[in-house]
Scaffold this motif. Structure first.
Motif, mmCIF file in Angstrom:
data_model
loop_
_atom_site.group_PDB
_atom_site.id
_atom_site.type_symbol
_atom_site.label_atom_id
_atom_site.label_comp_id
_atom_site.label_asym_id
_atom_site.label_seq_id
_atom_site.Cartn_x
_atom_site.Cartn_y
_atom_site.Cartn_z
ATOM 1 N N LEU A 31 17.847 -32.073 14.009
ATOM 2 C CA LEU A 31 16.840 -31.144 13.489
ATOM 3 C C LEU A 31 16.144 -30.435 14.641
ATOM 4 C CD1 LEU A 31 15.162 -33.184 10.601
ATOM 5 C CD2 LEU A 31 16.672 -31.211 10.409
ATOM 6 N N PHE A 32 15.851 -31.223 15.678
ATOM 7 C CA PHE A 32 15.172 -30.636 16.821
ATOM 8 C C PHE A 32 16.028 -29.554 17.471
ATOM 9 C CE2 PHE A 32 14.496 -30.588 21.423
ATOM 10 C CZ PHE A 32 13.167 -30.192 21.451
ATOM 11 N N VAL A 33 17.327 -29.847 17.636
ATOM 12 C CA VAL A 33 18.246 -28.879 18.234
ATOM 13 C C VAL A 33 18.310 -27.606 17.387
ATOM 14 C CG1 VAL A 33 20.675 -28.446 18.796
ATOM 15 C CG2 VAL A 33 19.605 -30.618 19.436
ATOM 16 N N LEU A 34 18.382 -27.822 16.067
ATOM 17 C CA LEU A 34 18.456 -26.669 15.139
ATOM 18 C C LEU A 34 17.233 -25.771 15.306
ATOM 19 C CD1 LEU A 34 19.756 -25.886 11.965
ATOM 20 C CD2 LEU A 34 17.354 -26.440 11.594
ATOM 21 N N VAL A 35 16.054 -26.393 15.290
ATOM 22 C CA VAL A 35 14.820 -25.609 15.391
ATOM 23 C C VAL A 35 14.728 -24.968 16.784
ATOM 24 C CG1 VAL A 35 12.288 -25.711 15.321
ATOM 25 C CG2 VAL A 35 13.646 -27.047 13.696
ATOM 26 N N PHE A 36 15.114 -25.762 17.800
ATOM 27 C CA PHE A 36 15.025 -25.278 19.187
ATOM 28 C C PHE A 36 15.809 -23.972 19.371
ATOM 29 C CE2 PHE A 36 16.531 -25.335 23.627
ATOM 30 C CZ PHE A 36 15.315 -25.417 24.272
ATOM 31 N N PHE A 37 17.056 -23.958 18.876
ATOM 32 C CA PHE A 37 17.897 -22.773 19.122
ATOM 33 C C PHE A 37 17.563 -21.603 18.198
ATOM 34 C CE2 PHE A 37 20.463 -25.698 21.619
ATOM 35 C CZ PHE A 37 20.667 -24.907 22.735
ATOM 36 N N VAL A 45 23.990 -20.732 19.708
ATOM 37 C CA VAL A 45 23.230 -21.895 19.268
ATOM 38 C C VAL A 45 23.548 -23.093 20.142
ATOM 39 C CG1 VAL A 45 22.921 -21.155 16.894
ATOM 40 C CG2 VAL A 45 24.998 -22.393 17.541
ATOM 41 N N SER A 46 24.075 -22.838 21.341
ATOM 42 C CA SER A 46 24.318 -23.964 22.247
ATOM 43 C C SER A 46 23.927 -23.660 23.685
ATOM 44 C CB SER A 46 25.796 -24.393 22.181
ATOM 45 O OG SER A 46 26.620 -23.241 22.275
ATOM 46 N N ASN A 47 23.733 -22.390 24.021
ATOM 47 C CA ASN A 47 23.318 -22.038 25.378
ATOM 48 C C ASN A 47 21.953 -21.369 25.345
ATOM 49 O OD1 ASN A 47 25.638 -22.899 26.829
ATOM 50 N ND2 ASN A 47 26.723 -21.167 25.914
ATOM 51 N N TRP A 48 20.982 -22.028 25.942
ATOM 52 C CA TRP A 48 19.610 -21.527 25.899
ATOM 53 C C TRP A 48 19.434 -20.399 26.908
ATOM 54 C CZ3 TRP A 48 15.615 -21.446 22.888
ATOM 55 C CH2 TRP A 48 14.362 -21.090 23.386
ATOM 56 N N ASN A 241 19.828 -20.548 11.935
ATOM 57 C CA ASN A 241 18.878 -21.558 12.414
ATOM 58 C C ASN A 241 17.456 -21.227 11.980
ATOM 59 O OD1 ASN A 241 21.174 -22.315 13.784
ATOM 60 N ND2 ASN A 241 20.002 -23.045 15.566
ATOM 61 N N ALA A 242 17.098 -19.957 12.106
ATOM 62 C CA ALA A 242 15.742 -19.537 11.760
ATOM 63 C C ALA A 242 15.474 -19.757 10.274
ATOM 64 C CB ALA A 242 15.533 -18.079 12.134
ATOM 65 N N VAL A 243 16.415 -19.370 9.432
ATOM 66 C CA VAL A 243 16.243 -19.553 7.972
ATOM 67 C C VAL A 243 16.138 -21.038 7.648
ATOM 68 C CG1 VAL A 243 17.292 -19.200 5.720
ATOM 69 C CG2 VAL A 243 17.472 -17.432 7.447
ATOM 70 N N SER A 244 17.029 -21.832 8.252
ATOM 71 C CA SER A 244 17.008 -23.267 8.006
ATOM 72 C C SER A 244 15.676 -23.871 8.442
ATOM 73 C CB SER A 244 18.141 -23.956 8.762
ATOM 74 O OG SER A 244 19.370 -23.390 8.388
ATOM 75 N N SER A 245 15.197 -23.431 9.610
ATOM 76 C CA SER A 245 13.925 -23.952 10.102
ATOM 77 C C SER A 245 12.788 -23.649 9.137
ATOM 78 C CB SER A 245 13.596 -23.356 11.477
ATOM 79 O OG SER A 245 14.610 -23.692 12.385
#
Lengths: 267, 373
Positions: A31-37, A45-48, A241-245
């Motif tokens: 969940l944290f990764v999802l919100v983070f990206f 969604v894997s490279n910041w 990710n944004a919608v899910s968050s």
């Protein structure tokens, strides 16, 4: 609460901290990764790269997402209200009557959506609704959601009613309240914490449902989870990710509100 | 029982509640059934403090619930001021109840609790407010109206429950063991208050208890129940002094139950020979004649112990228990059974008697009662 030196304390067992950390990590890291990206500036969604709210703005401006979100909230609201009313009635009917043969059977029937595999309920609803020729678009989804939300609303309400002293209702009757007044002035207010908990649970369950909605929803009746799934098939972008968050945020807010309300009620 | 009834004064006022052959059978499970009340007939007068007394499971609470309307009779009639109340639900009966555990509404304030009945009766707001104030003053809680009922002590909850019931000016107030949840001191205080309240309001109180002391100190009349049947109805002193049967004699305080054979009549007394040969004098009852086997009830406080060898029945102290206000002895009669005796401790070491001492038991003529049942 302070645990005395002799009381059983799970925290002192070797390995407790490690197991707890692993469990919590499994639960919350994804969940944290999802919100983070969702705050990532680039389309990955894997490279910041750097912080940005662009994807939220983009998601909120997307008509398809707005349509799906509107549907989701509409469905959840209607399903929650109908499921809670039905669940309250069912809870009254299974606790405020003399014990009868088949009461246990009643519990099983009311709670069956919890036991029946969701995909089975989904297929059953799909074929049943098409069999009777009901084509109400979002209406079909609302009916389906009411069905599977019912036990989630029922369980906390029944638990509350079960623990409630029937002497209170007798006292009301003794003080000249007819059955309707007794319900309005005594049973319902006493039941409110259970109803709030049941409704919140039903709302969140409805908001997050995917399998049944995917089966039942016709074009134009898409809800947020179904939309997210369709987007993921084309590749995950930070927009998803944004919608899910946001969906996650709404769920957390509703559950927290319900908990706070219950706390206020009981103190 | 007839003797006891005839001692109470005739009703100056009407009958509040009349029970005619009331029977209540509960179905248990699929086949079994329990008879909670068996052909109970009773007339409770208007303005009376009436107590239903009996051990747990005797049917007293069932009787109260039938009168309140929470249960329906299996057979028989209940008349409320002359009207049959069969089928009338609780909210249509001019009766209010003080529940055993008070059953205050926890989501309401004290004032809202007290106002509840009047609100349901759709009285106007000013009247309700006035009545609530009067009632809270009556139960000595004038400033606690805004408290939540969950913030009150047991004694305060008890008073609120009372105020809530009395606010509706019911013609009959039912009280289901209302003092059982209070501690001893408070219980004794509330006894007096309840009695005063009943006298001042003139409302018929029907009080359920298993505590014989409570029943004796508060009631105008008592009905003793056992196993779903009425054993005796009468004033406290009639029931205590003239118990109708061994159950009542034993349940109302302590007593020596002695089997005896009736002998000759001597003036207005009859000789009763105890097992062993010792004789006591009792008032003759009914048609019982010489040779009849009877049971006597002899209260422990009616026996006087003396060291003077010239009078009474000879015996020996077998047990001695100091109890503060009195001392409890067990005395084995030389020519009779063992007796329980209470001696008031009116002076320091009143008698100076101890286990093994020879004593004389003085039993006044008529102190022993012949039980009819």
């Amino acid at each position: 609460m302070m645990a005395g030196p002799r009381t059983f304390d799970l925290k002192r067992y070797p390995g407790f901290g490690f197991i707890a950390a692993v469990c919590l990590g499994l639960l919350y890291l994804p969940l944290f990764v999802l919100v983070f990206f969702s705050f990532n500036e680039r389309r990955s969604v894997s490279n910041w790269s750097e912080f940005s709210l662009d994807w939220y703005a983009k998601a909120l401006a997307n008509d398809a997402i707005r349509q799906a979100a509107t549907n989701s909230f509409l469905v959840a609201t209607v399903a929650t209200i109908s499921a809670t009313i039905l669940a309250t009635a069912a809870a009254l009917a299974t606790t405020r009557v003399p014990r009868f043969r088949g009461l246990t059977g009643c519990y099983a029937v009311i709670n069956s959506p919890l036991m029946v595999p969701e995909i089975v309920t989904a297929v059953a609803l799909l074929s049943f609704l098409s069999l009777i020729g009901l084509e109400l678009g979002v209406g079909n989804v609302m009916i389906a959601h009411t069905v599977f939300c019912l036990p989630f609303a029922y369980l906390p309400i029944r638990a509350r009613l079960h623990g409630m002293d029937t002497a209170l209702e007798q006292a009301a009757a003794d003080l000249y309240a007819d059955p309707v007044q007794t319900f309005r002035h005594v049973t319902l207010p006493m039941l409110m914490p259970g109803i709030v908990a049941g409704a919140a649970l039903a709302f969140v369950i409805s908001l997050d449902d995917f399998i049944i909605t995917q089966m039942v929803a016709s074009a134009g009746a898409t809800t947020l989870p179904v939309y997210i799934y369709s987007q993921v098939r084309m590749g995950v972008t930070p927009e998803v990710n944004a919608v899910s968050s946001m969906l996650l945020g709404v769920s957390i807010v509703i559950v927290s509100l319900a908990v706070l309300l219950r706390k206020k009620e009981t103190t | 029982m007839n003797a006891a009834l005839s001692q109470t004064p005739p009703a100056a006022v009407g009958t509040a509640i009349e029970l005619r052959s009331v029977t209540k059978v509960f179905q248990t499970g699929t086949a079994g059934s329990v008879t909670a009340l068996d052909e109970v007939s009773l007339a409770i007068r208007d303005n009376e403090f009436f107590t239903l007394l009996g051990p747990s499971g005797c049917g007293k609470t069932t009787l109260l619930r039938l009168i309140a309307g929470f249960e329906q009779v299996t057979r028989g009639d209940i008349l409320l001021f002359g009207d049959d109340v069969a089928g009338l639900p609780p909210h249509k009966r001019p009766i209010n109840t003080v529940f055993q555990h008070y059953a205050l509404f926890p989501h309401m304030t004290v004032a809202e609790n007290v106002a509840f009945g009047l609100r349901m009766l759709r009285r106007n707001k000013a009247e309700i407010r006035r009545t609530v104030e009067t009632m809270l003053t009556l139960v000595k809680m004038p400033d606690l109206g805004e408290r939540k009922s969950s913030q009150l002590s047991g004694g305060q909850q008890q008073r609120v429950a009372l105020a809530r019931a009395l606010a509706n000016h019911p013609r009959v107030l039912l009280l289901d063991e209302p003092l059982s949840a209070l501690d001893l001191k408070l219980r004794q205080e509330m006894r007096l208050e309840l009695k005063t309240l009943q006298r001042e309001t003139g409302i018929t109180f029907i009080f359920v208890t298993h505590d014989q002391e409570e029943a004796l100190t508060m009631s105008d009349r008592i009905a003793v129940l056992q196993a779903g049947r009425i054993q005796q109805v009468g004033t406290p002193d009639a029931i205590y002094e003239h118990p109708a049967n061994p159950f009542v004699a034993n349940f109302m305080g302590e007593t020596n139950l002695l089997s005896a054979v009736l002998g000759t009549v001597e003036r207005d007394m009859i000789r009763c020979q105890l097992e062993g040969g010792a004789e006591v004098l009792a008032r003759p009852v009914g048609t019982k004649a010489a040779g009849c086997r009877v049971t006597l009830s002899l209260r422990p406080e009616r026996i006087v112990l003396t060291a003077d060898p010239g009078s009474g029945l000879a015996g020996r102290i077998t047990d001695c228990l100091y109890r503060g206000t009195d001392t409890s002895y067990r005395v084995k009669l030389e020519r009779g059974p063992e007796l329980q005796v209470y001696e008031q401790n009116v002076a320091d070491h009143s008698h100076g008697m101890s286990v093994g001492d020879s004593v004389r038991a003085l039993i006044a003529p008529g102190a022993a009662r012949i039980l009819v049942g």
